[in-house]
Design an enzyme around this catalytic site. Structure first.
Site, PDB file in Angstrom:
ATOM      1  CG  ASP A 327      -2.012   0.993   1.193  1.00 41.68           C
ATOM      2  OD1 ASP A 327      -2.818   0.926   0.248  1.00 41.68           O
ATOM      3  OD2 ASP A 327      -2.080   1.850   2.092  1.00 41.68           O
ATOM      4  CD  GLU A 356      -2.528   2.273  -3.180  1.00 43.13           C
ATOM      5  OE1 GLU A 356      -3.692   2.694  -3.250  1.00 43.13           O
ATOM      6  OE2 GLU A 356      -1.802   2.432  -2.178  1.00 43.13           O
ATOM      7  CG  ASP A 423      -9.840   2.409  -1.597  1.00 45.81           C
ATOM      8  OD1 ASP A 423     -10.365   2.508  -0.469  1.00 45.81           O
ATOM      9  OD2 ASP A 423      -8.642   2.127  -1.763  1.00 45.81           O
ATOM     10  NE  ARG A 471     -14.063   0.246   1.991  1.00 39.18           N
ATOM     11  CZ  ARG A 471     -13.131   0.912   2.661  1.00 39.18           C
ATOM     12  NH1 ARG A 471     -13.108   0.867   3.988  1.00 39.18           N
ATOM     13  NH2 ARG A 471     -12.239   1.632   2.018  1.00 39.18           N
TER      14      ARG A 471
END
Length: 579
Positions: A327, A356, A423, A471
């Site tokens: 990340d 990422e 996201d 989510r």
């Protein structure tokens, strides 16, 4: 001839070792400006009575974007050394382009030309071979399945209820994943990407408290060990998500700094600008996006490096995981990532290292840091074309081409191609509930180069806007699933699995069409197999012209069809294999 548009550099994506024997050379020119390019090449030490001895081969147009054409050639130098240049023809002028610029005739002196000094095997970009054939499935563990209510966090909500806030818990756990591995295997999944599983305060777990402990809401280490073993029994790889750029607020070293301030032995673990520490409104220490609860780790300090490198080794050594997704990877120093690669690859040589990075990632994709990055240019182009209709076919092809020529093919073969994630809004929601558009998204993703990833539930038509909507809990009631969509995705995965030409490491190229319509036509090929895919992203029936020959229809009927004019239904497609 537009000389100012012509560009080459003898490294990175423009000149690279494709294998231990072959070199790829690229050149950029203004769009529709050059008719032919010949690659002039030879060994720098092979001469005859006329001077340097060279060869010429034609270069092929790899693709075009809105401004440029991109040309490519593959050479196999006998002695692994290369001097090379380019003979450019535009129908009027003929020029030779080398490191020293432009001339009208081939110089016989090698100093004029570009150099690829030596093809050293250790310099070849080598990603794990298994990745290009893998179809990933991203699991947000808190929302996938709850099979062990005894470890539910306090205040756990009923499974499937609408989350009123972003920080609610539904009790997803490892046992829930284990219980549904056969579902994933039946779908055709061969890799699972888990968002963070380490001990953390939040439901998303990107605010790590302890990098060496499982969050108790998911289970314990033995349950995780069983999960990995059960995945491997089904030939499913396991990739974990780690945040080495920053820790969570409750990470013990940061808590020690908050308590002891400048006297803390951990003060150098973080990038603190002044004491006493200020948290709000702007922290007096570096943090991810000024979020005070996510203090940035100082990976330049040896103690921090050793701690995090040990984390990287530990989960590979102890649990046999197959990959790391990293990340906010672009904000960590390159030296750390080089050490990280060496450390984890020494434990398991074919671990997949995925970063990422949202922008040009060439500095991280030179074989010494990451194997691949999250392919957000693919995501954006696919969503803007197929889901939103914000761009036309030509712009879509331009954007995809621009990404493809930005990196060596070695990196593109294993790029992580995602359509949705934790996201972003759900793809069906972005498509305004038009299942036809969703199918075209999956079609392109699963017939494109690289390694595709499906976000949990997208295959059954889950909807949802931004977090917390994207989510929501996985739906396990068959009556609430879009079974037809799931079957469609499963069939595409099986088609990809059974045809090498559709997997990540085969050749990809767009085929030009008269594009007053939103038709995308492309070819996938590898050695003795060539597959053509045509996609009609339009509400009208359209027509394309296939090259002359006979084809096997791989999708509808296995029938043998002739080339020529082929009609494609609105929001439809054809997948033909050349006989």
């Amino acid at each position: 001839m537009e000389k100012t548009a012509i560009y080459h550099r003898p490294k990175n994506n423009y000149a690279y070792a494709r294998t231990t024997e072959k070199i790829h050379i690229r050149l950029r020119s203004a769009k529709n400006d050059i008719e032919q390019i010949l690659l002039i090449y030879g060994d720098p030490y092979v001469w005859d009575e006329n001077g340097w001895k060279s060869n010429k081969i034609p270069m092929q147009i790899e693709g075009s974007d809105d401004l440029f054409d991109y040309w490519i050639a593959e050479v196999e130098p006998e002695f692994k050394r290369l001097r090379y240049g380019f003979q450019l023809e535009d129908g009027h002028d003929s020029l030779v382009y080398g490191e020293k610029g432009f001339v009208e005739a081939d110089p016989r002196d090698t100093d004029f030309y570009f150099a690829f000094p030596f093809l050293n095997e250790i310099d070849v970009f080598k990603a794990p071979e298994w990745v290009s054939g893998t179809v990933w499935y991203q699991i947000f563990p808190e929302r996938f399945a709850n099979s062990d209510p005894s470890i539910n966090p306090p205040g756990t909500l009923d499974w499937g209820s609408k989350p009123p806030e972003k920080d609610n818990f539904f009790g997803g756990d490892f046992q829930g994943v284990i219980d549904h591995l056969d579902y994933l295997a039946d779908l055709g999944i061969s890799g699972i990407y888990f968002t963070p599983i380490f001990k953390a305060h939040s439901n998303h777990k990107y605010d790590t408290i302890d990098y060496l402990e499982i969050d108790p809401q998911f289970g314990d280490k033995e349950t995780f060990r069983k999960l990995v073993m059960e995945c491997h029994k089904r030939d499913i790889k396991v990739m974990l998500d780690a945040v080495f750029n920053h820790s969570g607020y409750f990470f013990k070293p940061f808590q020690d700094v908050l308590k002891h301030q400048e006297k803390s032995r951990f003060r150098d673990w973080f990038r603190i600008r002044e004491f006493p520490i200020v948290e709000e409104p702007t922290p007096s220490y570096d943090a991810f996006a000024f979020v005070s609860s996510m203090p940035k780790l100082n990976t330049e300090k040896q103690e921090v490096r050793e701690y995090l490198l040990n984390v990287g080794r530990y989960w590979v050594e102890e649990f046999d995981i197959d990959g790391w997704r990293l990340d906010v990877a672009n904000e960590v120093d390159h030296a750390f990532w080089r050490d990280f690669r060496r450390e984890v690859k020494e434990v398991k040589s074919d671990v997949y290292i995925l970063g990422e990075i949202w922008h040009d990632a060439m500095p991280w994709l030179q074989g010494d840091q990451f194997d691949a990055v999250m392919n957000y240019p693919f995501t954006n182009a696919a969503l803007n074309f197929f889901a939103k209709g914000d761009i036309g076919a030509e712009e879509f092809k331009a954007q995809i081409t621009k990404w493809m020529v930005s990196y060596p093919k070695n990196a593109n073969d294993v790029a992580f191609n995602l359509l949705g994630s934790h996201d972003t809004p759900r793809i069906l929601t972005i498509c305004e509930n038009d299942i036809r558009r969703v199918k075209l998204l999956f079609l392109f993703q699963l017939t494109f180069t690289g390694s595709p990833c499906i976000y949990y539930g997208d295959e059954i038509g889950l909807t949802g806007a931004q977090d917390p909507g994207c989510r929501k809990c996985m739906e396990w009631n068959d009556k609430e699933q879009d079974i037809a969509l799931r079957s469609f995705v499963s069939c595409l995965i099986e088609l990809r699995r059974t045809h090498a030409a559709l997997q990540g490491d085969s050749h990809f190229k767009f085929i030009p069409v008269d594009n007053a319509t939103d038709i995308v036509f492309y070819e996938r090929s590898i050695e003795d197999e060539k597959i053509f895919v045509v996609v009609n992203n339009s509400k009208h029936i359209n027509e394309v012209v296939f090259p002359e020959g006979q084809y096997e229809d791989l999708w509808d009927s296995d029938a043998i069809v002739d080339g020529g004019h082929v009609k494609v239904e609105a929001y439809g497609f054809r997948i033909y294999r050349e006989k």
